[in-house]
Design a protein around this motif. Structure first.
Motif, PDB file in Angstrom:
ATOM      1  N   VAL A 244      17.217  31.914  70.137  1.00  0.00           N
ATOM      2  CA  VAL A 244      16.544  31.523  68.896  1.00  0.00           C
ATOM      3  C   VAL A 244      17.566  31.116  67.843  1.00  0.00           C
ATOM      4  CG1 VAL A 244      15.114  32.374  66.988  1.00  0.00           C
ATOM      5  CG2 VAL A 244      14.506  32.942  69.339  1.00  0.00           C
ATOM      6  N   ALA A 247      18.836  27.626  68.633  1.00  0.00           N
ATOM      7  CA  ALA A 247      17.841  26.617  68.255  1.00  0.00           C
ATOM      8  C   ALA A 247      17.853  26.381  66.744  1.00  0.00           C
ATOM      9  CB  ALA A 247      16.452  27.046  68.725  1.00  0.00           C
ATOM     10  N   GLU A 248      18.003  27.439  65.977  1.00  0.00           N
ATOM     11  CA  GLU A 248      18.071  27.296  64.524  1.00  0.00           C
ATOM     12  C   GLU A 248      19.273  26.463  64.111  1.00  0.00           C
ATOM     13  OE1 GLU A 248      18.038  31.259  63.028  1.00  0.00           O
ATOM     14  OE2 GLU A 248      15.869  31.521  63.264  1.00  0.00           O
ATOM     15  N   THR A 252      16.008  22.901  65.801  1.00  0.00           N
ATOM     16  CA  THR A 252      14.877  22.686  66.694  1.00  0.00           C
ATOM     17  C   THR A 252      14.067  23.968  66.842  1.00  0.00           C
ATOM     18  OG1 THR A 252      16.138  23.279  68.682  1.00  0.00           O
ATOM     19  CG2 THR A 252      16.194  20.970  67.989  1.00  0.00           C
ATOM     20  N   THR A 253      12.915  23.836  67.488  1.00  0.00           N
ATOM     21  CA  THR A 253      12.063  24.983  67.788  1.00  0.00           C
ATOM     22  C   THR A 253      12.212  25.323  69.264  1.00  0.00           C
ATOM     23  OG1 THR A 253      10.466  24.336  66.096  1.00  0.00           O
ATOM     24  CG2 THR A 253       9.708  25.872  67.788  1.00  0.00           C
TER      25      THR A 253
END
Length: 288
Positions: A244, A247-248, A252-253
């Motif tokens: 996570v 991705a941050e 992006t998600t």
């Protein structure tokens, strides 16, 4: 899809072994399934769900069949990225799609930062990029302690500490590395030291992989589509939390996958996740 055919590729410091499950009629990009230190044997079930394209699996340097020739005791993500670059070049099939798990995801991200032209889509499932965690100091200290425990006491005690670390939910507390390790026998691990020090997980990846710092500027600018995957059952442990965070950094998600860190496994290494649902999610992510 044909039965896998094994090939070898000599690279600086190692001889890589890789397997090709061919599909001569497919117009889809070659799909490369990789882990680290997990080798090709971990992806048999997942590969079977993609018989509409050519699938390639391999053993990273220092793991399973891919023996090192330079007598080095550590393999870095940069070395693995160079190996992947050479492997994709040897395939000579144009840009590939990659599903990369765990340490393999770290290596694949390092590849894309250097050679984005070789990868159309990268699905990086739970890269343990511990450097990006807010509790990085405690987590990195725990990883370093596992490595020291291996050098001092052997595989069983080190692997017991590894299991405790990767199964811990939430931030790693300060002083976690100073706690006594679990009893290896509780996990069916050996309690006696056999003297070997060549395990690629607790002997190498615990330092080289977890401590690696990525070039996020290069990753954000890459032509490759990069998707970070997180297991629904592992979102709160270290690997899911790290994914996570990555991705941050990429803006992006993350994509949610069924199961946990090994959700794609279908009995390989004695572990069974949710391979059918996992493969369906991966197919959807790749097609997007």
């Amino acid at each position: 899809m044909t039965e896998p055919k094994t090939h070898t590729l000599a690279v600086p410091g190692a001889v890589l072994h890789y397997d090709v499950r061919g599909n001569d009629t497919s117009t889809l990009p070659v799909l490369l399934l990789i882990g680290s230190p997990m080798g090709a044997a971990g992806f048999g079930t997942l590969a079977g769900h993609f018989d509409d394209r050519t699938v390639v699996t391999y053993d990273p340097r220092g793991a399973e069949r891919s023996k090192r020739t330079d007598n080095a005791t550590e393999s870095t993500p940069d070395e693995h990225a160079d190996d992947l670059h050479r492997l994709i070049s040897a395939l000579d099939a144009g840009p590939v799609d990659i599903f990369a798990s765990s340490g393999g995801a770290v290596n694949a991200l390092a590849l894309v930062a250097r050679h984005p032209e070789q990868v159309r889509t990268l699905v990086a499932h739970e890269p343990p990029v511990v450097q990006e965690l807010p509790d990085r100091e405690a987590a990195l200290a725990a990883a370093a302690d596992i490595h020291r425990t291996y050098q001092r006491s052997g595989f069983g005690p080190a692997m017991a500490k590894f299991i405790a670390l990767v199964s811990h939910e939430g931030p790693i507390p300060a002083g976690f590395a100073d706690q006594p390790g679990p009893d290896p026998a509780a996990f069916g691990l050996p309690t006696e030291d056999d003297g070997s020090r060549d395990d690629p997980l607790v002997g190498q990846n615990m330092i080289s992989c977890t401590h690696y710092g990525h070039d996020f500027d290069a990753l954000r600018e890459a032509s490759t589509r990069v998707v970070i995957g997180v297991g629904v059952e592992s979102a709160h442990v270290m690997t899911g939390r790290a994914a996570v965070a990555v991705a941050e950094r990429l803006g992006t998600t993350p994509a949610t996958f069924p199961g946990g860190h090994g959700g794609f496994l279908g009995g390989e290494y004695g572990e069974t996740g949710e391979p059918d649902a996992f493969a369906a999610t991966l197919r959807k992510v790749l097609s997007e």
